[in-house]
Design a protein around this motif. Structure first.
Motif, PDB file in Angstrom:
ATOM      1  N   ILE A  78      -1.661  -3.970  -5.829  1.00 59.20           N
ATOM      2  CA  ILE A  78      -0.573  -3.263  -6.419  1.00 59.20           C
ATOM      3  C   ILE A  78      -0.199  -2.269  -5.539  1.00 59.20           C
ATOM      4  CG2 ILE A  78       0.501  -1.365  -8.204  1.00 59.20           C
ATOM      5  CD1 ILE A  78      -2.237  -2.020  -9.492  1.00 59.20           C
ATOM      6  N   THR A  79       1.252  -2.865  -4.714  1.00 61.07           N
ATOM      7  CA  THR A  79       1.857  -1.840  -4.089  1.00 61.07           C
ATOM      8  C   THR A  79       3.335  -1.101  -5.012  1.00 61.07           C
ATOM      9  OG1 THR A  79       2.166  -3.930  -2.569  1.00 61.07           O
ATOM     10  CG2 THR A  79       2.672  -2.385  -1.564  1.00 61.07           C
ATOM     11  N   PRO A  80       2.685   0.155  -5.068  1.00 65.71           N
ATOM     12  CA  PRO A  80       3.025   0.979  -5.829  1.00 65.71           C
ATOM     13  C   PRO A  80       5.090   1.629  -5.916  1.00 65.71           C
ATOM     14  CG  PRO A  80       1.423   2.119  -5.260  1.00 65.71           C
ATOM     15  CD  PRO A  80       1.488   0.966  -5.020  1.00 65.71           C
ATOM     16  N   LYS A 126       5.639  -3.683  -6.561  1.00 68.40           N
ATOM     17  CA  LYS A 126       4.748  -4.680  -6.461  1.00 68.40           C
ATOM     18  C   LYS A 126       3.018  -5.424  -7.037  1.00 68.40           C
ATOM     19  CE  LYS A 126       4.896  -8.725  -2.770  1.00 68.40           C
ATOM     20  NZ  LYS A 126       3.986  -8.564  -2.432  1.00 68.40           N
ATOM     21  N   VAL A 127       2.903  -6.312  -7.484  1.00 72.44           N
ATOM     22  CA  VAL A 127       1.871  -6.591  -8.231  1.00 72.44           C
ATOM     23  C   VAL A 127       2.256  -8.182  -7.609  1.00 72.44           C
ATOM     24  CG1 VAL A 127       0.011  -7.259  -9.857  1.00 72.44           C
ATOM     25  CG2 VAL A 127       1.759  -4.954 -10.030  1.00 72.44           C
ATOM     26  N   HIS A 128       0.228  -8.211  -6.823  1.00 64.14           N
ATOM     27  CA  HIS A 128       0.250  -9.910  -6.433  1.00 64.14           C
ATOM     28  C   HIS A 128      -1.081  -9.618  -7.087  1.00 64.14           C
ATOM     29  CE1 HIS A 128       0.114 -13.538  -3.891  1.00 64.14           C
ATOM     30  NE2 HIS A 128      -1.146 -12.534  -3.595  1.00 64.14           N
ATOM     31  N   VAL A 160      -5.574  -1.484   1.270  1.00 68.32           N
ATOM     32  CA  VAL A 160      -4.304  -2.033   2.534  1.00 68.32           C
ATOM     33  C   VAL A 160      -2.542  -2.263   1.556  1.00 68.32           C
ATOM     34  CG1 VAL A 160      -5.841  -3.673   3.244  1.00 68.32           C
ATOM     35  CG2 VAL A 160      -5.348  -4.178   1.052  1.00 68.32           C
ATOM     36  N   ARG A 161      -1.908  -1.257   2.126  1.00 70.74           N
ATOM     37  CA  ARG A 161      -0.349  -1.715   2.594  1.00 70.74           C
ATOM     38  C   ARG A 161      -0.343  -1.406   0.769  1.00 70.74           C
ATOM     39  NH1 ARG A 161      -0.523  -5.448   5.862  1.00 70.74           N
ATOM     40  NH2 ARG A 161       0.033  -6.792   4.286  1.00 70.74           N
ATOM     41  N   GLY A 162      -1.212  -0.105  -0.028  1.00 69.64           N
ATOM     42  CA  GLY A 162      -1.199  -0.378  -1.465  1.00 69.64           C
ATOM     43  C   GLY A 162      -2.692  -0.202  -1.637  1.00 69.64           C
ATOM     44  N   LEU A 163      -2.996  -0.565  -2.408  1.00 74.98           N
ATOM     45  CA  LEU A 163      -4.569  -0.733  -3.748  1.00 74.98           C
ATOM     46  C   LEU A 163      -4.536  -2.361  -3.564  1.00 74.98           C
ATOM     47  CD1 LEU A 163      -4.174   2.830  -5.206  1.00 74.98           C
ATOM     48  CD2 LEU A 163      -5.363   2.171  -3.035  1.00 74.98           C
ATOM     49  N   THR A 212       4.190   2.781 -11.020  1.00 74.54           N
ATOM     50  CA  THR A 212       4.605   3.628 -10.457  1.00 74.54           C
ATOM     51  C   THR A 212       3.490   4.977 -10.743  1.00 74.54           C
ATOM     52  OG1 THR A 212       5.864   4.306 -12.541  1.00 74.54           O
ATOM     53  CG2 THR A 212       6.804   3.838 -10.392  1.00 74.54           C
ATOM     54  N   ASN A 213       2.595   4.679 -11.452  1.00 76.66           N
ATOM     55  CA  ASN A 213       1.800   5.996 -11.832  1.00 76.66           C
ATOM     56  C   ASN A 213       0.307   5.312 -12.241  1.00 76.66           C
ATOM     57  OD1 ASN A 213       2.057   4.336 -14.296  1.00 76.66           O
ATOM     58  ND2 ASN A 213       1.891   5.943 -15.745  1.00 76.66           N
ATOM     59  N   VAL A 214      -0.078   5.034 -10.898  1.00 77.86           N
ATOM     60  CA  VAL A 214      -1.067   4.447 -10.234  1.00 77.86           C
ATOM     61  C   VAL A 214      -1.269   5.591  -9.299  1.00 77.86           C
ATOM     62  CG1 VAL A 214      -2.606   3.103  -8.503  1.00 77.86           C
ATOM     63  CG2 VAL A 214      -0.613   1.924 -10.385  1.00 77.86           C
TER      64      VAL A 214
END
Length: 126
Positions: A111-113, A117-119, A64-67, A6-8
């Motif tokens: 990372i999609t905060p 989600k982390v992929h 891209v839809r997140g970082l 959450t704290n990205v």
């Protein structure tokens, strides 16, 4: 390993989506992404010991839809054995010469905060 995403930090507003840009290797988001790459490596390696990031050589980020982080990282074998489930923060690097090992890795960490989600599509170490 439960790790908070959450704290990205929010992406810089002047960056247009899609193009990867260099980012400081000391950036908290970069360091967190590198650690995720290390978790992925440790989960797939058959080494007796855990590895930990020792140097982040280069970092790029793409929105891209997140970082999506693209990282060149050196990782080293620690003194913590895998079966002990140690926290990597408390693991020191191997001191015994014959057990020291360094690998160069390329990680892609997405990372999609907002959905926590982390992929990690890419984790190559050699």
């Amino acid at each position: 390993c439960a790790v908070s995403v959450t704290n990205v930090p929010p992406p810089h507003t002047t960056i247009r989506p899609g193009s990867p840009i260099p980012v400081n290797t000391n950036d908290p988001g970069v360091r967190k992404a590198a650690r995720f790459g290390v978790y992925r490596y440790n989960n797939s390696s058959n080494d007796l010991f855990l590895f930990k990031e020792s140097l982040i050589k280069k970092a790029m980020v793409q929105i891209v839809r997140g970082l999506k982080y693209m990282l060149h990282v050196e990782i080293k074998r620690t003194m913590c054995e895998k079966r002990d489930h140690s926290s990597l923060d408390r693991c020191h690097f191997q001191r015994k010469k014959n057990l020291q090992r360094m690998l160069r890795c390329y990680f892609e960490v997405w990372i999609t905060p907002w959905i926590h989600k982390v992929h990690i599509p890419v984790a190559h170490c050699h």
